[in-house]
Write an enzyme that holds these catalytic residues in place. Structure first.
Site, PDB file in Angstrom:
ATOM      1  N   LYS A 180       0.859  -1.187   0.000  1.00  0.00           N
ATOM      2  CA  LYS A 180       0.000   0.000   0.000  1.00  0.00           C
ATOM      3  C   LYS A 180       0.897   1.239   0.000  1.00  0.00           C
ATOM      4  O   LYS A 180       1.987   1.199   0.569  1.00  0.00           O
ATOM      5  CB  LYS A 180      -0.854  -0.027   1.274  1.00  0.00           C
ATOM      6  CG  LYS A 180      -1.745   1.173   1.502  1.00  0.00           C
ATOM      7  CD  LYS A 180      -2.858   1.272   0.481  1.00  0.00           C
ATOM      8  CE  LYS A 180      -3.640   2.576   0.626  1.00  0.00           C
ATOM      9  NZ  LYS A 180      -4.511   2.807  -0.540  1.00  0.00           N
TER      10      LYS A 180
ATOM     11  N   CYS B 213      -0.724  11.696  -6.568  1.00  0.00           N
ATOM     12  CA  CYS B 213      -1.252  12.317  -5.361  1.00  0.00           C
ATOM     13  C   CYS B 213      -1.143  13.824  -5.545  1.00  0.00           C
ATOM     14  O   CYS B 213      -0.358  14.294  -6.366  1.00  0.00           O
ATOM     15  CB  CYS B 213      -0.505  11.825  -4.124  1.00  0.00           C
ATOM     16  SG  CYS B 213       1.275  11.853  -4.300  1.00  0.00           S
TER      17      CYS B 213
ATOM     18  N   THR C 254      -5.031   4.641 -11.575  1.00  0.00           N
ATOM     19  CA  THR C 254      -6.444   4.628 -11.958  1.00  0.00           C
ATOM     20  C   THR C 254      -6.826   5.839 -12.812  1.00  0.00           C
ATOM     21  O   THR C 254      -6.136   6.856 -12.823  1.00  0.00           O
ATOM     22  CB  THR C 254      -7.355   4.616 -10.720  1.00  0.00           C
ATOM     23  OG1 THR C 254      -6.992   5.721  -9.875  1.00  0.00           O
ATOM     24  CG2 THR C 254      -7.186   3.324  -9.934  1.00  0.00           C
TER      25      THR C 254
END
Lengths: 280, 321
Positions: free
Chosen positions: B46, B130, B196
């Site tokens: 993660k 991000c 994504t």
């Protein structure tokens, strides 16, 4: 079956005590085919808007999706018994009949309905999924002995119903305001000696369940437990609901004593939303 | 004829060309240990950042239709200091474990990267999908949506660590090839793509988005053709940039996006990927790695290939011009 919330209307609300309400939910779109829930299953409950329906930037602190055990099922309608413990449950408690919530489920595995003399041990809000269990067990040939405990008499929920579905009911409260004074686990040996159960079902505070597990292992008696952990995705991909190497959302929420005896974290630590471990 | 599925990525030996993608079943020691027995060649964790994060409110995931998953998890993670303790429990795991890292600014990426290197990591995946702290043209952007921001992050990390880094690119850009070149120019040792795709689902009766954070990222089988196109573009852009001496070497490209079968692995290898990652497909089958690798093996036996590099790039001659 895709994992997307289906809308349910709140059909009925029953107040169980100061902090707990049972919601009966009816699916909006009756052409949706939902599998029949089994005791032990849970849903992902989406509280989608503030009770006031007014959008503000604080909305993101309130609306959320949380796991909730199924506490009853009747004619296609699902019941959830919800304790007001935080922002989201607080907002749900302001919802009136007719409001919509989102439901994904039934999810997870279920209690294995086996045994002839059953000991069902529930603590506090953990009694909620056990109500569905004993109601279902009523249709089978078995004896049900229910041990219900809470901190105080006001915290005992669903007692009238449990009484209906159990052959014997034993109540304890930490402060002695109802039943026998003490922990529910204090009564284990006595009930075991008297009723000689061949299967245990339990749900409640994890420390309580840990004591029940140790008792069941010491007496070589199979036991099943309904666990909970903080859940993010609820579909078994994020891994945050893990207890050791098990996923509560996907491998559980029901785990048996054979599995839990090797699980180090059980009764000891749990993960917060960030994944950081904290003591139970 | 013996088929050799092994691949070496940035010095790390993998028994087969599949890796667990970041974000799926990689956030705790217990789950990583479980996944180390799943058949994957390597595990990517993660994404871990400088401080603990709770993630976004729910629903953090929605599946509007088959093969379409939307997620807005919000990078929940315990922060690098806690996570390194989890990693240290896994010293006995035989397959490579590759931490994914992120930060709010280039310095934060570097701090997390250095801590991971000090803790013994041999390769890092850098998540640039991000948010950048500054707006560009009045819009909030991801690091990976700008060549300069991507290069800045990569350089900041390479100034602090000696271990190789693999930069995972965002597809939400016009020219992913240019971002890849900027990353390699900044010092990236490998590229992975794609993260994504920005997406949205609306609940018609509630008249609001389904995801708690409103917008999310799409993954799953539905994005495979987009991922394939982006990977091909990156491989060819790196080739061209090397020819034109904009960069002095090309780097391995790792393909990710909608892979669910051995044939899907082959598809990405054919457009030049060195190996692949699998994530969302594990939702329906945790044993998928074993199945995909078996299918890959059968393909190689059928086609007469005995090593993975034999397949690599074989479809590119159609796409080069």
């Amino acid at each position: 079956m895709v994992d997307t919330p289906k809308l349910y209307k709140i059909k009925d609300i029953k107040r169980e005590n100061k902090l707990v309400k049972t919601y009966w939910l009816e699916i909006l779109n009756k052409t949706n085919i939902i599998s029949t829930p089994k005791p032990g299953n849970y849903v992902m409950l989406w509280v989608p808007e503030p009770a006031s329906k007014k959008f503000s930037k604080h909305v993101f602190d309130i609306v959320d999706q949380i796991p909730m055990s199924i506490s009853d099922f009747d004619h296609g309608n699902i019941a959830i018994t919800v304790k007001n413990v935080g922002h989201t449950t607080n907002e749900l408690h302001k919802y009136n009949k007719g409001r919509y919530v989102g439901i994904i489920g039934p999810k997870g595995n279920s209690f294995n309905l086996t045994g002839k003399k059953l000991l069902v041990i529930g603590g506090g809000i953990g009694i909620a999924p056990l109500r569905f269990l004993v109601k279902t067990l009523k249709t089978r040939k078995c004896k049900v002995h229910f041990l219900a405990g809470a901190t105080t008499s006001e915290e005992l929920i669903l007692i009238d119903e449990i009484k209906k579905y159990s052959d014997t009911l034993h109540i304890t409260t930490d402060d002695g305001s109802a039943g026998v004074k003490g922990l529910v686990t204090d009564m284990l040996q006595e009930i075991y000696d008297d009723k000689k159960p061949d299967q245990i079902f339990s749900c409640g505070p994890e420390k309580m369940m840990k004591t029940v597990l140790e008792f069941s292992l010491a007496h070589n008696m199979p036991a099943q437990f309904s666990l909970e952990r903080f859940m993010h995705c609820g579909i078994g991909v994020c891994g945050f609901c893990s207890i050791s190497d098990l996923l509560v959302c996907r491998d559980g929420p029901i785990f048996d004593s054979n599995t839990l005896k090797d699980v180090n974290e059980f009764g000891k630590v749990r993960r917060k939303a960030s994944g950081i471990l904290e003591k139970i | 004829m013996q088929v050799d599925l092994r691949v070496k990525l940035c010095g790390l030996e993998m028994q087969n060309p599949t890796m667990l993608a970041s974000g799926v079943l990689g956030g705790t020691a217990g789950i990583l240990r479980r996944m180390s027995k799943s058949g994957a060649g390597a595990l990517i964790t993660k994404s871990i950042g400088p401080v603990p994060r709770d993630g976004y409110p729910g629903p953090p995931i929605d599946e509007p239709m088959e093969n379409v998953l939307l997620n807005a998890m919000g990078l929940p993670n315990p922060g690098y200091e806690e996570f390194i303790k989890e990693l240290q429990e896994l010293d006995d795991v035989k397959i490579p474990i590759i931490p994914s890292i992120f930060g709010g600014k280039p310095e934060e990426f570097a701090i997390v990267a250095k801590a991971m290197e000090d803790a013994g990591s041999k390769l890092l995946e850098v998540n640039v999908s991000c948010p950048h702290p500054e707006k560009r043209n009045g819009e909030k952007e991801l690091f990976g949506q700008s060549e300069e921001a991507t290069a800045e992050v990569v350089s900041a990390i390479k100034n602090q660590v000696k271990i190789p880094i693999m930069v995972k690119l965002s597809p939400n850009v016009t020219h992913i090839g240019k971002i890849a070149v900027a990353a390699v120019d900044g010092g990236a040792d490998a590229i992975s793509a794609i993260n994504t795709i920005e997406a949205l689902e609306i609940q018609p009766t509630l008249k609001r988005p389904v995801l708690g954070n409103l917008l999310g990222g799409q993954s799953g089988a539905s994005i495979r053709p987009i991922a394939l196109r982006k990977v091909a573009n990156i491989v060819l852009s790196l080739e061209k940039a090397k020819e034109k001496r904009k960069i002095d070497k090309t780097v391995p490209v790792v393909g990710v996006g909608g892979i669910c079968s051995g044939e899907d692995i082959v598809r990405f290898l054919l457009v030049g990927a060195k190996c692949v990652q699998i994530g969302t497909a594990l939702k329906d089958d945790m044993f998928l790695f074993k199945k995909c690798v078996d299918e890959l093996k059968q393909y190689m036996e059928r086609e007469g290939y005995n090593k993975i590099s034999d397949i690599q790039g074989k479809a590119l001659e159609w796409l080069r011009h």
